[in-house]
Design an enzyme around this catalytic site. Structure first.
Site, PDB file in Angstrom:
ATOM      1  N   ASP A  93      -0.493  -8.394  12.127  1.00 26.37           N
ATOM      2  CA  ASP A  93      -1.004  -9.693  11.107  1.00 26.37           C
ATOM      3  C   ASP A  93      -0.343 -10.907  10.775  1.00 26.37           C
ATOM      4  O   ASP A  93       1.245 -10.404  11.122  1.00 26.37           O
ATOM      5  CB  ASP A  93      -2.396  -9.550  10.637  1.00 26.37           C
ATOM      6  CG  ASP A  93      -1.265  -8.173   9.275  1.00 26.37           C
ATOM      7  OD1 ASP A  93      -0.551  -9.020   8.839  1.00 26.37           O
ATOM      8  OD2 ASP A  93      -2.254  -8.584   8.367  1.00 26.37           O
ATOM      9  N   ASP A 254      -7.802  -1.366   7.979  1.00 25.12           N
ATOM     10  CA  ASP A 254      -6.679  -0.769   7.137  1.00 25.12           C
ATOM     11  C   ASP A 254      -6.992  -0.993   6.104  1.00 25.12           C
ATOM     12  O   ASP A 254      -7.317  -2.069   5.706  1.00 25.12           O
ATOM     13  CB  ASP A 254      -5.972  -1.686   7.803  1.00 25.12           C
ATOM     14  CG  ASP A 254      -5.482  -3.329   7.492  1.00 25.12           C
ATOM     15  OD1 ASP A 254      -5.418  -3.346   6.514  1.00 25.12           O
ATOM     16  OD2 ASP A 254      -6.520  -3.775   8.322  1.00 25.12           O
ATOM     17  N   CYS A 364      -3.984  23.049  -0.453  1.00 29.06           N
ATOM     18  CA  CYS A 364      -3.689  22.122   0.514  1.00 29.06           C
ATOM     19  C   CYS A 364      -3.197  22.351   1.799  1.00 29.06           C
ATOM     20  O   CYS A 364      -2.128  22.866   1.859  1.00 29.06           O
ATOM     21  CB  CYS A 364      -3.486  20.645   0.373  1.00 29.06           C
ATOM     22  SG  CYS A 364      -3.030  19.455   1.047  1.00 29.06           S
ATOM     23  N   CYS A 366      -1.960  20.574   4.386  1.00 30.98           N
ATOM     24  CA  CYS A 366      -0.880  19.694   5.420  1.00 30.98           C
ATOM     25  C   CYS A 366       0.140  20.332   4.731  1.00 30.98           C
ATOM     26  O   CYS A 366       0.578  21.260   3.488  1.00 30.98           O
ATOM     27  CB  CYS A 366      -1.147  18.909   4.393  1.00 30.98           C
ATOM     28  SG  CYS A 366       0.266  18.272   3.174  1.00 30.98           S
ATOM     29  N   CYS A 369       2.631  19.914   1.289  1.00 28.54           N
ATOM     30  CA  CYS A 369       2.469  20.713   0.511  1.00 28.54           C
ATOM     31  C   CYS A 369       2.414  22.669   0.223  1.00 28.54           C
ATOM     32  O   CYS A 369       3.305  22.966  -0.687  1.00 28.54           O
ATOM     33  CB  CYS A 369       0.827  20.803  -0.210  1.00 28.54           C
ATOM     34  SG  CYS A 369       0.100  19.165  -1.157  1.00 28.54           S
ATOM     35  N   HIS A 391       0.405  12.881   1.479  1.00 29.46           N
ATOM     36  CA  HIS A 391       0.089  13.209   1.719  1.00 29.46           C
ATOM     37  C   HIS A 391      -1.721  13.301   1.127  1.00 29.46           C
ATOM     38  O   HIS A 391      -2.905  14.086   2.013  1.00 29.46           O
ATOM     39  CB  HIS A 391      -0.365  15.032   0.516  1.00 29.46           C
ATOM     40  CG  HIS A 391      -1.244  15.413  -0.585  1.00 29.46           C
ATOM     41  ND1 HIS A 391      -1.913  16.360   0.144  1.00 29.46           N
ATOM     42  CD2 HIS A 391      -2.344  14.731  -1.639  1.00 29.46           C
ATOM     43  CE1 HIS A 391      -2.894  16.508  -0.795  1.00 29.46           C
ATOM     44  NE2 HIS A 391      -3.312  15.336  -1.748  1.00 29.46           N
TER      45      HIS A 391
HETATM   46 ZN    ZN Z   1      -0.739  17.906   0.187  1.00 28.00          ZN
END
Ligand code: ZN
Length: 406
Positions: A93, A254, A364, A366, A369, A391
């Site tokens: 954009d 977005d 967490c 992820c 983490c 995260h």
């Molecule tokens: Zn995390």
């Protein structure tokens, strides 16, 4: 429902040394640093949105790209430049927020088409001009002449844009940008764009709107929307309303908000599925402008500040290894905070107590983490702060996945 992450060249260095707060001497930034989609799995977004204004710079100042970076983007194309997997799509954009104060958008249709084409985007949004005002349906307030003009400019540019993509045999999908100041004016823009031939339409200028206002606009758009027209919400992330938005033809959006909250929000820095926590502020003595001023003016001793900073980091790490008590960490944090904030500012200690006792990073899943533990909850420098932002993107991705659309 697709989520696009707007690029602002946010990368982290996988070899960053958190204990000494140093980059590896062997690090080559452009080769080694990684984007969010390389740092965590599953990839926390369906695609990226890249703005011409972010790449090229604007009147407001330099862009986020250095000259060599910009040249590499043009040379490699967007997919290779970002090392994007096939599953991720790309949309370009103009970055209308960057020229909001100008009378007209600073770009010509041909140069924007050239930008989208040379970078090899999957889709490109027509040049638009943001209208900053909202009039609800039942109001008899008249729109300002400038708003009408901005809508007209956006529609004319969209028409020229579509014609030029056809003339140039552009390989990206053209997306028409709709601007408005309320339900009827957005519906008018969408109707006009459909008449031109657009099948995908991005709704701009809705960032300041409340969710019920966005819904009111979507309902009005429903009256004119063709069944195969897909809507994109520019800059909007309202997870709580996404299922509702989807029922009105929204198929993508977005937003940088959850990423930026990691280091821009006063308290909601570290997100979880059900809550948000305040990250623990341990600013770098030599990297914090406010603290630097206090040291230069003589009101804080540099040696004392460095001792207090190190004590905080040590206590936090010991706490994470269960080698010290919550009380001891809070004492260390209080000592440093009183140097940094001074007596007048509001203390964060109560918020820190909650963050530390819940220690949400321990639960967490992820990769960041898991690898960095408590470091990710420390508000300090871009390597920690951006990781916390990545995260947060994974938390958003999981929330989106738990919704049901259709
Ligand atoms: Zn995390």
């Amino acid at each position: 429902m697709k989520f696009y992450f707007p690029d602002s060249q946010d990368l982290v260095s996988p070899t960053y040394d958190f204990v000494n707060d140093e980059y590896s001497p062997y690090r080559v930034r452009q080769r080694d640093d990684v984007y969010a989609h390389q740092a965590v799995t599953p990839i926390p977004y369906d695609g990226i949105l890249v703005s011409k204004a972010v790449v090229d710079g604007s009147m407001k100042g330099a862009g986020k790209y250095s000259t060599p970076q910009r040249e590499r983007l043009y040379r490699l194309g967007v997919r290779n430049f970002f090392r994007l997997p096939k599953t991720c799509s790309t949309i370009g954009d103009c970055g209308a927020f960057n020229y909001i104060d100008e009378e007209r958008p600073p770009y010509e249709v041909d140069e924007v088409i050239d930008f989208y084409g040379r970078c090899g985007f999957d889709a490109g949004i027509s040049i638009d001009h943001i209208i900053f005002g909202y009039i609800p349906q039942e109001s008899d307030t008249e729109p300002e002449p400038a708003w009408l003009e901005r809508q007209q400019i956006s529609l004319e540019l969209a028409e020229n844009f579509l014609a030029a993509t056809k003339k140039n045999d552009a390989r990206f999908e053209p997306v028409g940008a709709a601007q408005g100041w309320g339900p009827d004016s957005y519906a008018h823009s969408v109707a006009q764009l459909q008449k031109m031939g657009y099948r995908r339409i991005a709704l701009g200028g809705m960032v300041p709107l409340k969710s019920h206002e966005i819904l009111a606009c979507l309902r009005a758009i429903d009256e004119v929307r063709n069944h195969d027209t897909e809507l994109h919400l520019l800059g909007i992330n309202r997870v709580d309303s996404m299922e509702q938005f989807a029922r009105h033809g929204v198929t993508s959006f977005d937003s940088t908000s959850v990423f930026r909250q990691a280091f821009m929000d006063d308290r909601n820095n570290y997100h979880t599925a059900t809550s948000a926590y305040t990250a623990i502020r341990v600013p770098q003595v030599d990297g914090n402008p406010a603290l630097k001023r206090l040291i230069l003016s003589g009101s804080v001793s540099q040696a004392e500040a460095i001792t207090a900073e190190r004590a905080c980091l040590r206590a936090l790490r010991e706490f994470d290894r269960e080698e010290t008590s919550l009380e001891d960490v809070l004492t260390a944090l209080q000592a440093y905070e009183s140097l940094v904030l001074g007596p007048k500012k509001k203390s964060y200690l109560e918020l820190y107590e909650r963050t530390l006792s819940d220690a949400p990073w321990r639960a967490c899943p992820c990769a960041l983490c898991e690898k960095h533990g408590i470091e990710i909850a420390i508000f300090r420098g871009s390597e920690r702060n951006k990781r916390r932002g990545f995260h947060n993107l994974t938390v958003l991705e999981a929330k989106m996945r738990s919704l049901t659309f259709g």
